[in-house]
Design a protein around this motif. Structure first.
Motif, mmCIF file in Angstrom:
data_model
loop_
_atom_site.group_PDB
_atom_site.id
_atom_site.type_symbol
_atom_site.label_atom_id
_atom_site.label_comp_id
_atom_site.label_asym_id
_atom_site.label_seq_id
_atom_site.Cartn_x
_atom_site.Cartn_y
_atom_site.Cartn_z
ATOM 1 N N ARG A 262 0.821 -1.217 0.000
ATOM 2 C CA ARG A 262 0.000 0.000 0.000
ATOM 3 C C ARG A 262 0.855 1.268 0.000
ATOM 4 N NH1 ARG A 262 -5.418 -0.664 0.785
ATOM 5 N NH2 ARG A 262 -6.038 -2.801 1.240
ATOM 6 N N LYS A 263 2.050 1.167 0.529
ATOM 7 C CA LYS A 263 2.910 2.347 0.617
ATOM 8 C C LYS A 263 3.335 2.863 -0.750
ATOM 9 C CE LYS A 263 4.850 1.585 5.235
ATOM 10 N NZ LYS A 263 6.088 1.276 6.017
ATOM 11 N N VAL A 264 3.355 2.003 -1.753
ATOM 12 C CA VAL A 264 3.795 2.428 -3.083
ATOM 13 C C VAL A 264 2.670 3.075 -3.890
ATOM 14 C CG1 VAL A 264 5.540 0.615 -3.126
ATOM 15 C CG2 VAL A 264 3.312 0.190 -4.184
ATOM 16 N N LEU A 265 1.438 3.050 -3.372
ATOM 17 C CA LEU A 265 0.302 3.585 -4.121
ATOM 18 C C LEU A 265 0.206 5.097 -3.962
ATOM 19 C CD1 LEU A 265 -2.416 0.913 -3.242
ATOM 20 C CD2 LEU A 265 -0.786 0.921 -5.134
ATOM 21 N N PRO A 266 -0.201 5.804 -5.019
ATOM 22 C CA PRO A 266 -0.359 7.264 -4.927
ATOM 23 C C PRO A 266 -1.561 7.647 -4.081
ATOM 24 C CG PRO A 266 -1.102 6.467 -7.065
ATOM 25 C CD PRO A 266 -0.487 5.284 -6.360
ATOM 26 N N GLN B 155 -7.482 -5.456 -16.590
ATOM 27 C CA GLN B 155 -6.616 -4.275 -16.657
ATOM 28 C C GLN B 155 -6.913 -3.341 -15.481
ATOM 29 O OE1 GLN B 155 -7.588 -2.700 -20.515
ATOM 30 N NE2 GLN B 155 -6.104 -3.991 -21.581
ATOM 31 N N ASP B 156 -5.903 -2.595 -15.078
ATOM 32 C CA ASP B 156 -6.045 -1.766 -13.876
ATOM 33 C C ASP B 156 -5.037 -0.622 -13.894
ATOM 34 O OD1 ASP B 156 -6.393 -1.229 -10.843
ATOM 35 O OD2 ASP B 156 -4.285 -1.768 -11.039
ATOM 36 N N LYS B 157 -5.431 0.524 -13.344
ATOM 37 C CA LYS B 157 -4.515 1.661 -13.224
ATOM 38 C C LYS B 157 -4.441 2.190 -11.794
ATOM 39 C CE LYS B 157 -4.455 3.232 -17.988
ATOM 40 N NZ LYS B 157 -4.490 4.414 -18.902
ATOM 41 N N ILE B 158 -5.003 1.446 -10.842
ATOM 42 C CA ILE B 158 -5.032 1.898 -9.451
ATOM 43 C C ILE B 158 -3.875 1.310 -8.636
ATOM 44 C CG2 ILE B 158 -6.380 1.909 -7.316
ATOM 45 C CD1 ILE B 158 -7.511 3.716 -9.497
ATOM 46 N N HIS B 159 -3.600 0.026 -8.811
ATOM 47 C CA HIS B 159 -2.562 -0.580 -7.964
ATOM 48 C C HIS B 159 -1.532 -1.417 -8.717
ATOM 49 C CE1 HIS B 159 -3.866 -4.930 -7.662
ATOM 50 N NE2 HIS B 159 -4.907 -4.398 -8.248
ATOM 51 N N GLN B 160 -1.924 -2.104 -9.775
ATOM 52 C CA GLN B 160 -0.994 -3.016 -10.437
ATOM 53 C C GLN B 160 0.231 -2.335 -11.056
ATOM 54 O OE1 GLN B 160 -3.273 -7.036 -11.593
ATOM 55 N NE2 GLN B 160 -3.790 -5.360 -12.972
ATOM 56 N N PRO B 161 0.080 -1.154 -11.677
ATOM 57 C CA PRO B 161 1.272 -0.520 -12.255
ATOM 58 C C PRO B 161 2.339 -0.197 -11.208
ATOM 59 C CG PRO B 161 -0.734 0.474 -13.130
ATOM 60 C CD PRO B 161 -1.145 -0.393 -11.987
ATOM 61 N N TYR B 162 1.919 0.033 -9.974
ATOM 62 C CA TYR B 162 2.853 0.412 -8.910
ATOM 63 C C TYR B 162 3.418 -0.815 -8.199
ATOM 64 C CZ TYR B 162 0.210 4.596 -9.976
ATOM 65 O OH TYR B 162 -0.407 5.625 -10.641
ATOM 66 N N ARG B 163 2.569 -1.758 -7.888
ATOM 67 C CA ARG B 163 3.025 -2.974 -7.219
ATOM 68 C C ARG B 163 3.825 -3.871 -8.164
ATOM 69 N NH1 ARG B 163 -2.671 -4.047 -3.956
ATOM 70 N NH2 ARG B 163 -2.091 -2.879 -2.074
ATOM 71 N N GLY B 164 3.489 -3.809 -9.432
ATOM 72 C CA GLY B 164 4.165 -4.658 -10.405
ATOM 73 C C GLY B 164 5.645 -4.372 -10.538
ATOM 74 N N GLU B 165 6.058 -3.162 -10.166
ATOM 75 C CA GLU B 165 7.471 -2.806 -10.268
ATOM 76 C C GLU B 165 8.343 -3.634 -9.321
ATOM 77 O OE1 GLU B 165 7.785 1.369 -9.670
ATOM 78 O OE2 GLU B 165 6.742 1.898 -11.529
ATOM 79 N N SER B 166 7.746 -4.191 -8.276
ATOM 80 C CA SER B 166 8.494 -4.988 -7.305
ATOM 81 C C SER B 166 8.524 -6.469 -7.672
ATOM 82 C CB SER B 166 7.882 -4.825 -5.906
ATOM 83 O OG SER B 166 7.922 -3.478 -5.487
#
Length: 299
Positions: free
Chosen positions: A177-181, A216-227
């Motif tokens: 959750r910390k990586v989410l905007p 598809q998603d633009k809320i959490h997957q683009p940010y969590r996927g980086e890890s």
């Protein structure tokens, strides 16, 4: 003695952040009873190394007891089966919360209505998606309105199988959750709303060719996927092997791929591909669990 069986769950499922959850036929099982004295917490009959103040089963039971001013002398808790991996996005914490509350309620004489159980489980977990699925089974859309959990349950299409790709590294929900905007653009919100609505329709109408778009998603997957290393190549390979859609399960690190039950080659093909990765991966073919938490009384 109570035997409590609780299913794993996959949450978010792409666009359904904190609101979509589905139970899966992977289980944690517990033996729980009230005793005359002492608190005993075991794992497969052996003393657990987890301190009581960190024991989610025990703490969930205590919260239920406190709400109804129930006095107990002692408790026996034995984790007899722990197939749901920890911190992998498959609802391991939800299994403990569901088991604790349901067992406490049974000990108290089943005085808690379903609504109260759902509310308390969500209060402990912080969001309803995993705990509602763990308690009720099936595919659930859930939300909290005026401190009350509302949900709607549907039976997922029997033609679909969920292939969970589970790596050997953990991702905690808190760190995820910390990586989410803190804010999102309107167009991103519309993007998710439309796909979330479409996913439910596709499940009802079995328009499986649309599933990939639905996840598809633009809320959490683009940010969590980086890890999650090699996420895009893993998803592309799954697609090549016939996957109908892919998403991050919960906050990760498990990746979920959805296949048709007739795709008998997917498992072996994907296993061979994952062996080429630097990180070790396990793959499990899972089906939806439609029963949720089950309690039986045994000797």
């Amino acid at each position: 003695m109570l035997k409590v069986k609780v299913p794993a769950s996959t949450a978010n499922m792409g666009p359904g952040f904190d609101s979509f959850g589905m139970a899966l036929n992977l289980y944690n099982e517990f033996q729980i009873k009230e005793t005359d004295k002492d608190i005993i917490f075991l794992e497969n009959g052996e003393p657990s190394s987890i301190p009581l103040n960190e024991n989610l089963i025990y703490n969930s039971m205590i919260k239920a007891f406190q709400k109804h001013k129930y006095k107990f002398k002692g408790l026996y808790i034995n984790v007899t089966k722990a197939d749901v991996p920890l911190s992998r996005g498959l609802g391991s914490s939800a299994t403990c919360i569901a088991a604790g509350i349901k067992a406490a309620n049974h000990i108290m004489g089943n005085i808690m209505p379903k609504q109260e159980i759902l509310n308390l489980a969500t209060e402990i977990e912080g969001h309803p998606d995993n705990v509602v699925a763990a308690l009720e089974g099936g595919f659930d859309v859930s939300l909290v309105e005026n401190n009350q959990v509302l949900y709607s349950k549907i039976t997922p299409p029997e033609e679909l199988v969920f292939a969970a790709l589970i790596p050997n590294f953990k991702m905690s929900t808190l760190s995820g959750r910390k990586v989410l905007p803190d804010k999102y653009d309107r167009k991103d919100c519309v993007f998710n709303i439309s796909r979330a609505a479409l996913l439910i329709s596709v499940f009802y109408n079995k328009d499986f060719e649309k599933l990939r778009t639905c996840f598809q998603d633009k809320i959490h997957q683009p940010y969590r996927g980086e890890s999650i290393k090699n996420l895009n190549s893993i998803f592309e390979t799954a697609k090549r092997f016939g996957s109908l859609g892919e998403f991050i399960s919960g906050s990760g690190s498990t990746l979920m791929t959805v296949i048709h039950k007739d795709n008998i080659d997917f498992l072996e093909n994907m296993k061979n591909y994952l062996k080429t990765m630097e990180v070790s991966w396990e793959i499990k073919l899972l089906k939806p669990d439609c029963n949720g938490t089950e309690i039986t009384v045994c000797q």
